[in-house]
Design a protein around this motif. Structure first.
Motif, PDB file in Angstrom:
ATOM      1  N   UNK A   1       0.722  -1.295   0.076  1.00 36.42           N
ATOM      2  CA  UNK A   1       0.064   0.094   0.219  1.00 36.42           C
ATOM      3  C   UNK A   1       0.797   1.328  -0.160  1.00 36.42           C
ATOM      4  N   UNK A   2       0.380   2.505  -0.167  1.00 36.01           N
ATOM      5  CA  UNK A   2       1.152   3.694  -0.186  1.00 36.01           C
ATOM      6  C   UNK A   2       1.006   4.272   1.217  1.00 36.01           C
ATOM      7  N   UNK A   3       1.306   5.279   1.278  1.00 35.11           N
ATOM      8  CA  UNK A   3       1.222   6.145   2.497  1.00 35.11           C
ATOM      9  C   UNK A   3       1.734   5.553   3.833  1.00 35.11           C
ATOM     10  N   UNK A   4       0.958   5.441   4.857  1.00 38.31           N
ATOM     11  CA  UNK A   4       1.317   4.876   6.077  1.00 38.31           C
ATOM     12  C   UNK A   4       1.314   3.249   6.091  1.00 38.31           C
ATOM     13  N   UNK A   5       1.107   2.395   5.016  1.00 40.80           N
ATOM     14  CA  UNK A   5       1.182   1.199   4.827  1.00 40.80           C
ATOM     15  C   UNK A   5       2.093   0.967   4.059  1.00 40.80           C
ATOM     16  N   UNK A   6       3.052   1.779   3.622  1.00 43.55           N
ATOM     17  CA  UNK A   6       3.983   1.633   2.529  1.00 43.55           C
ATOM     18  C   UNK A   6       5.300   1.021   3.274  1.00 43.55           C
ATOM     19  N   UNK A   7       5.271   0.532   4.528  1.00 43.49           N
ATOM     20  CA  UNK A   7       6.291  -0.304   5.131  1.00 43.49           C
ATOM     21  C   UNK A   7       6.204  -1.830   5.052  1.00 43.49           C
ATOM     22  N   UNK A   8       5.176  -2.092   4.415  1.00 40.22           N
ATOM     23  CA  UNK A   8       4.884  -3.491   4.024  1.00 40.22           C
ATOM     24  C   UNK A   8       5.024  -3.761   2.829  1.00 40.22           C
TER      25      UNK A   8
ATOM     26  N   UNK B   1       6.454  -8.661   4.450  1.00 36.96           N
ATOM     27  CA  UNK B   1       5.915  -9.106   3.106  1.00 36.96           C
ATOM     28  C   UNK B   1       4.487  -9.714   3.300  1.00 36.96           C
ATOM     29  N   UNK B   2       3.507  -9.285   2.559  1.00 38.55           N
ATOM     30  CA  UNK B   2       2.232  -9.734   2.652  1.00 38.55           C
ATOM     31  C   UNK B   2       1.944 -10.267   1.360  1.00 38.55           C
ATOM     32  N   UNK B   3       1.122 -11.282   1.119  1.00 38.23           N
ATOM     33  CA  UNK B   3       0.724 -11.687   0.057  1.00 38.23           C
ATOM     34  C   UNK B   3      -0.933 -11.674   0.109  1.00 38.23           C
TER      35      UNK B   3
ATOM     36  N   UNK C   1      -4.623 -14.612   2.801  1.00 37.66           N
ATOM     37  CA  UNK C   1      -3.639 -13.515   3.176  1.00 37.66           C
ATOM     38  C   UNK C   1      -2.356 -14.204   3.971  1.00 37.66           C
ATOM     39  N   UNK C   2      -1.273 -14.009   3.470  1.00 32.18           N
ATOM     40  CA  UNK C   2      -0.059 -14.488   3.999  1.00 32.18           C
ATOM     41  C   UNK C   2       0.714 -13.418   4.394  1.00 32.18           C
ATOM     42  N   UNK C   3       1.635 -13.648   5.550  1.00 30.71           N
ATOM     43  CA  UNK C   3       2.504 -12.552   6.053  1.00 30.71           C
ATOM     44  C   UNK C   3       3.875 -13.453   6.296  1.00 30.71           C
ATOM     45  N   UNK C   4       4.717 -12.581   6.161  1.00 32.88           N
ATOM     46  CA  UNK C   4       6.122 -12.955   6.520  1.00 32.88           C
ATOM     47  C   UNK C   4       6.724 -11.712   7.117  1.00 32.88           C
ATOM     48  N   UNK C   5       7.168 -11.660   8.659  1.00 32.12           N
ATOM     49  CA  UNK C   5       7.867 -10.594   9.169  1.00 32.12           C
ATOM     50  C   UNK C   5       9.214 -10.579   8.805  1.00 32.12           C
ATOM     51  N   UNK C   6       9.955  -9.412   8.405  1.00 27.83           N
ATOM     52  CA  UNK C   6      11.297  -9.324   7.670  1.00 27.83           C
ATOM     53  C   UNK C   6      12.165  -8.801   8.907  1.00 27.83           C
TER      54      UNK C   6
END
Length: 162
Positions: free
Chosen positions: A71-78, A114-116, A157-162
């Motif tokens: 996402x952009x803005x405040x979600x751009x760190x994922x 990283x989010x799928x 919806x899948x996630x891996x923390x980096x």
């Protein structure tokens, strides 16, 4: 196998397997009648995203991945990413190499995770790979994907923390 930045000329090699995968309708929620220009607009990312190709020793494109902020803005760190491997190259570690590359790129770029957004639950090869690379299923949207043979199936919806 080598992974490198995709250049505009690579689209001619990506499009045949991209089109076949999309038309099969088993793993991507893209319109099956997508033409090459619309496909290119979806796949060939502009900065801050990027698109890469996996190539063999002769330079033939075996697969591709696109990645960037989810996402952009405040979600751009994922980050997020999408992957396609030429069916003729399946079983050669192309998907794993592209996945590892995307994770390393996102980590180096300072993303927190990283989010799928939509992994089709019947895509067992992808599910096994993503779990092996440290992704977890956070949620499943039931019947969110119309599989051509299995009917309505879930999207993970899948996630891996980096």
């Amino acid at each position: 196998m080598r992974i490198r930045e995709a250049i505009p000329a690579d689209w001619a090699a990506i499009w045949p397997f991209f089109a076949a995968i999309v038309r099969a309708g088993e793993t991507y929620a893209y319109d099956a009648d997508l033409d090459a220009d619309a496909g290119r607009a979806l796949w060939m990312e502009a900065p801050p995203g990027r698109t890469v190709v996996a190539v063999d020793d002769a330079g033939a494109v075996l697969g591709s991945a696109k990645m960037g902020p989810n996402r952009g803005g405040n979600g751009a760190h994922v980050a997020t990413a999408s992957f396609m491997v030429d069916p003729a190259a399946q079983g050669r570690g192309v998907g794993r190499a592209l996945g590892e590359h995307a994770i390393a790129w996102a980590t180096d770029a300072g993303y927190r995770a990283m989010q799928f957004n939509a992994v089709v639950e019947t895509n067992t090869a992808a599910m096994a790979l993503w779990r092996a690379l440290g992704f977890e299923v956070l949620a499943t949207v039931p019947e969110a994907f119309r599989h051509p043979e299995r009917g309505l199936v879930g999207l993970h919806l899948m996630l891996r923390r980096l």
